[in-house]
Design an enzyme around this catalytic site. Sequence first.
Site, PDB file in Angstrom:
ATOM      1  N   CYS A  27     -97.038 -48.780  -4.492  1.00  9.65           N
ATOM      2  CA  CYS A  27     -97.932 -48.238  -5.525  1.00  9.65           C
ATOM      3  C   CYS A  27     -98.220 -49.275  -6.594  1.00  9.65           C
ATOM      4  CB  CYS A  27     -97.329 -46.971  -6.135  1.00  9.65           C
ATOM      5  SG  CYS A  27     -97.308 -45.601  -4.964  1.00  9.65           S
TER       6      CYS A  27
ATOM      7  N   HIS B 144     -98.793 -41.221 -10.685  1.00  9.02           N
ATOM      8  CA  HIS B 144     -97.695 -40.822  -9.804  1.00  9.02           C
ATOM      9  C   HIS B 144     -97.445 -39.322  -9.954  1.00  9.02           C
ATOM     10  CE1 HIS B 144     -95.813 -44.907  -8.854  1.00  9.02           C
ATOM     11  NE2 HIS B 144     -95.815 -44.270  -7.705  1.00  9.02           N
TER      12      HIS B 144
ATOM     13  N   GLU C  63     -99.952 -44.122 -15.019  1.00  2.19           N
ATOM     14  CA  GLU C  63     -99.213 -45.377 -15.171  1.00  2.19           C
ATOM     15  C   GLU C  63     -99.926 -46.302 -16.150  1.00  2.19           C
ATOM     16  OE1 GLU C  63     -96.347 -45.978 -14.032  1.00  2.19           O
ATOM     17  OE2 GLU C  63     -96.084 -44.501 -12.418  1.00  2.19           O
TER      18      GLU C  63
HETATM   19  N1  PCA Z   1     -95.403 -43.829  -3.378  1.00  2.00           N
HETATM   20  C1  PCA Z   1     -94.847 -45.160  -3.178  1.00  2.00           C
HETATM   21  C2  PCA Z   1     -95.772 -45.816  -2.193  1.00  2.00           C
HETATM   22  C3  PCA Z   1     -96.588 -44.721  -1.600  1.00  2.00           C
HETATM   23  C4  PCA Z   1     -96.347 -43.567  -2.453  1.00  2.00           C
HETATM   24  O1  PCA Z   1     -96.933 -42.472  -2.364  1.00  2.00           O
HETATM   25  C5  PCA Z   1     -94.629 -45.927  -4.476  1.00  2.00           C
HETATM   26  O2  PCA Z   1     -94.398 -45.295  -5.509  1.00  2.00           O
HETATM   27  O3  PCA Z   1     -94.665 -47.157  -4.473  1.00  2.00           O
END
Ligand code: PCA
Length: 196
Positions: free
Chosen positions: A142, A164, A79
């Site tokens: 996240c 992610h 990210e």
């Molecule tokens: N993904 C979520 C929160 C926890 C996770 O593993 C997100 O993308 O915000």
Amino acid sequence: MKHLLITGFDPFGGDTVNPSWEAVSRLPDTVGDYRLTKIQIPTVFAVAADTVLTAAAQDSPDVILCVGQAGGRDAVTPERIAINMASAKKPDNAGNQPVEMPILPGAPDGMFSTVPVCAMAEAITAAGLPGKISNTAGTFVCNDTLFRLLRHYAGTPVRVGFVHVPWLPEQATEGAPSMPLDDIIAALTAAIEVLR
Ligand code: PCA
């Protein structure tokens, strides 16, 4: 050796697994120049970041890398940015459901990740796996976690990043993208290897 604190989230939104923790918990104890401390953090606004900060206070890391699930993505995605906005379509694991709320009032609208996202994405593709930069970490837990950590460590030598990862095959509904656990582990390993 340098020290990497790496985190994965617990399952949320009705899922029984979270590929982020499944992968992080299976990483080796050393990767490249780094020794790894791995912790699971809760999918709860603010508490996730506080859990990271508590762990970091005990064993000062050089780099903090949080990993989370992004269902529907077809690649492992470092990210680039976190935004100062919390807005949840579903409640977190403690029942919080902020809508259009600043995470930290008065803080900047956005903060860039301080890990080398281009090199990380390139390392993942060089390993033969799908990797690309993401320009949004969403507005759920996240993004909240990355934003709070970037703000906390702004102006310090501690670097903060977020990756992610896709659903595991058993989570994806028919036709939705997913990635085998071993591939997610290999992609994360490749991304860690280019941290300096
Ligand atoms: N993904 C979520 C929160 C926890 C996770 O593993 C997100 O993308 O915000």
